[in-house]
Design a protein around this motif. Structure first.
Motif, PDB file in Angstrom:
ATOM      1  N   VAL A 119       0.849  -1.175   0.000  1.00  0.00           N
ATOM      2  CA  VAL A 119       0.000   0.000   0.000  1.00  0.00           C
ATOM      3  C   VAL A 119       0.887   1.228   0.000  1.00  0.00           C
ATOM      4  O   VAL A 119       1.803   1.353   0.826  1.00  0.00           O
ATOM      5  CB  VAL A 119      -0.927   0.021   1.239  1.00  0.00           C
ATOM      6  CG1 VAL A 119      -1.775   1.267   1.264  1.00  0.00           C
ATOM      7  CG2 VAL A 119      -1.791  -1.226   1.268  1.00  0.00           C
ATOM      8  N   LYS A 120       0.658   2.135  -0.950  1.00  0.00           N
ATOM      9  CA  LYS A 120       1.416   3.381  -1.001  1.00  0.00           C
ATOM     10  C   LYS A 120       0.501   4.522  -0.620  1.00  0.00           C
ATOM     11  O   LYS A 120      -0.581   4.682  -1.172  1.00  0.00           O
ATOM     12  CB  LYS A 120       1.982   3.618  -2.398  1.00  0.00           C
ATOM     13  CG  LYS A 120       3.032   2.594  -2.791  1.00  0.00           C
ATOM     14  CD  LYS A 120       3.631   2.894  -4.128  1.00  0.00           C
ATOM     15  CE  LYS A 120       4.675   1.855  -4.472  1.00  0.00           C
ATOM     16  NZ  LYS A 120       5.282   2.113  -5.789  1.00  0.00           N
ATOM     17  N   LEU A 121       0.935   5.312   0.349  1.00  0.00           N
ATOM     18  CA  LEU A 121       0.147   6.448   0.799  1.00  0.00           C
ATOM     19  C   LEU A 121       0.774   7.742   0.312  1.00  0.00           C
ATOM     20  O   LEU A 121       1.981   7.925   0.382  1.00  0.00           O
ATOM     21  CB  LEU A 121       0.073   6.452   2.330  1.00  0.00           C
ATOM     22  CG  LEU A 121      -0.559   5.225   2.965  1.00  0.00           C
ATOM     23  CD1 LEU A 121      -0.437   5.326   4.481  1.00  0.00           C
ATOM     24  CD2 LEU A 121      -2.012   5.114   2.580  1.00  0.00           C
ATOM     25  N   THR A 122      -0.061   8.610  -0.189  1.00  0.00           N
ATOM     26  CA  THR A 122       0.424   9.930  -0.593  1.00  0.00           C
ATOM     27  C   THR A 122      -0.303  10.975   0.256  1.00  0.00           C
ATOM     28  O   THR A 122      -1.505  10.865   0.488  1.00  0.00           O
ATOM     29  CB  THR A 122       0.162  10.203  -2.092  1.00  0.00           C
ATOM     30  OG1 THR A 122      -1.239  10.032  -2.329  1.00  0.00           O
ATOM     31  CG2 THR A 122       0.942   9.256  -2.956  1.00  0.00           C
ATOM     32  N   PRO A 123       0.431  11.988   0.738  1.00  0.00           N
ATOM     33  CA  PRO A 123      -0.220  13.012   1.564  1.00  0.00           C
ATOM     34  C   PRO A 123      -1.207  13.832   0.750  1.00  0.00           C
ATOM     35  O   PRO A 123      -1.011  14.112  -0.418  1.00  0.00           O
ATOM     36  CB  PRO A 123       0.941  13.858   2.065  1.00  0.00           C
ATOM     37  CG  PRO A 123       2.080  13.558   1.154  1.00  0.00           C
ATOM     38  CD  PRO A 123       1.836  12.236   0.533  1.00  0.00           C
ATOM     39  N   LEU A 124      -2.266  14.214   1.392  1.00  0.00           N
ATOM     40  CA  LEU A 124      -3.318  15.008   0.764  1.00  0.00           C
ATOM     41  C   LEU A 124      -3.138  16.459   1.202  1.00  0.00           C
ATOM     42  O   LEU A 124      -3.141  16.783   2.382  1.00  0.00           O
ATOM     43  CB  LEU A 124      -4.703  14.493   1.219  1.00  0.00           C
ATOM     44  CG  LEU A 124      -5.922  15.157   0.588  1.00  0.00           C
ATOM     45  CD1 LEU A 124      -5.950  14.929  -0.906  1.00  0.00           C
ATOM     46  CD2 LEU A 124      -7.175  14.639   1.215  1.00  0.00           C
ATOM     47  N   VAL A 125      -2.955  17.342   0.232  1.00  0.00           N
ATOM     48  CA  VAL A 125      -2.745  18.751   0.543  1.00  0.00           C
ATOM     49  C   VAL A 125      -4.098  19.442   0.594  1.00  0.00           C
ATOM     50  O   VAL A 125      -4.882  19.370  -0.342  1.00  0.00           O
ATOM     51  CB  VAL A 125      -1.837  19.425  -0.525  1.00  0.00           C
ATOM     52  CG1 VAL A 125      -1.625  20.881  -0.178  1.00  0.00           C
ATOM     53  CG2 VAL A 125      -0.535  18.684  -0.631  1.00  0.00           C
ATOM     54  N   LEU A 126      -4.368  20.114   1.704  1.00  0.00           N
ATOM     55  CA  LEU A 126      -5.664  20.782   1.868  1.00  0.00           C
ATOM     56  C   LEU A 126      -5.548  22.251   1.502  1.00  0.00           C
ATOM     57  O   LEU A 126      -4.621  22.932   1.775  1.00  0.00           O
ATOM     58  CB  LEU A 126      -6.147  20.660   3.311  1.00  0.00           C
ATOM     59  CG  LEU A 126      -6.442  19.226   3.731  1.00  0.00           C
ATOM     60  CD1 LEU A 126      -6.817  19.201   5.209  1.00  0.00           C
ATOM     61  CD2 LEU A 126      -7.573  18.643   2.911  1.00  0.00           C
TER      62      LEU A 126
END
Length: 126
Positions: A119-126
């Motif tokens: 599983v690869k997680l990418t940060p979510l920019v708000l």
């Protein structure tokens, strides 16, 4: 100051806090200021109870201490017809052949190929 109802050393029934169940307790002491009885349950627990939570043994019905069951269905079996056998229900296997769920799960796992998921997680920019 009201007089105390129960004497030290007296065996009575005390309500377990937070429930409606009464258990056999022994009165250890009474505090006139707080009007609380210090009691000891059979398991060794010591608690303080209000007088309202304590009742004399005579106010409870004594149960029969006979080991034989007195329910009609149990009594009927000894003299009634015995046409029904005391076997397990047909849908259930005999006791010896039952496998625990963990044992059967391990057996299933031996035959399966293990897959590793990445599983690869990418940060979510708000």
């Amino acid at each position: 100051m009201p007089s105390r109802k129960f004497a030290d050393g007296e065996v009575v029934r005390g309500r377990w806090p937070g429930s409606s169940l009464y258990y056999e307790v022994e009165i250890l002491s009474y505090d006139g200021k707080s009007q609380l009885y210090t009691v000891k349950y059979k398991d060794g627990t010591e608690l303080e109870l209000k007088e309202n939570d304590i009742k004399p043994l005579t106010s409870f019905k004594q149960r029969k201490s006979s080991s034989a069951s007195s329910s009609p269905s149990r009594r009927r079996g000894s003299r009634g017809s015995r046409s029904r056998s005391r076997s397990r229900s047909p849908g259930r296997p005999p006791k010896g052949s039952q496998r625990s769920t963990s044992a059967s799960h391990q057996a299933d796992m031996k035959g399966m190929r293990r897959e590793i998921l990445e599983v690869k997680l990418t940060p979510l920019v708000l």
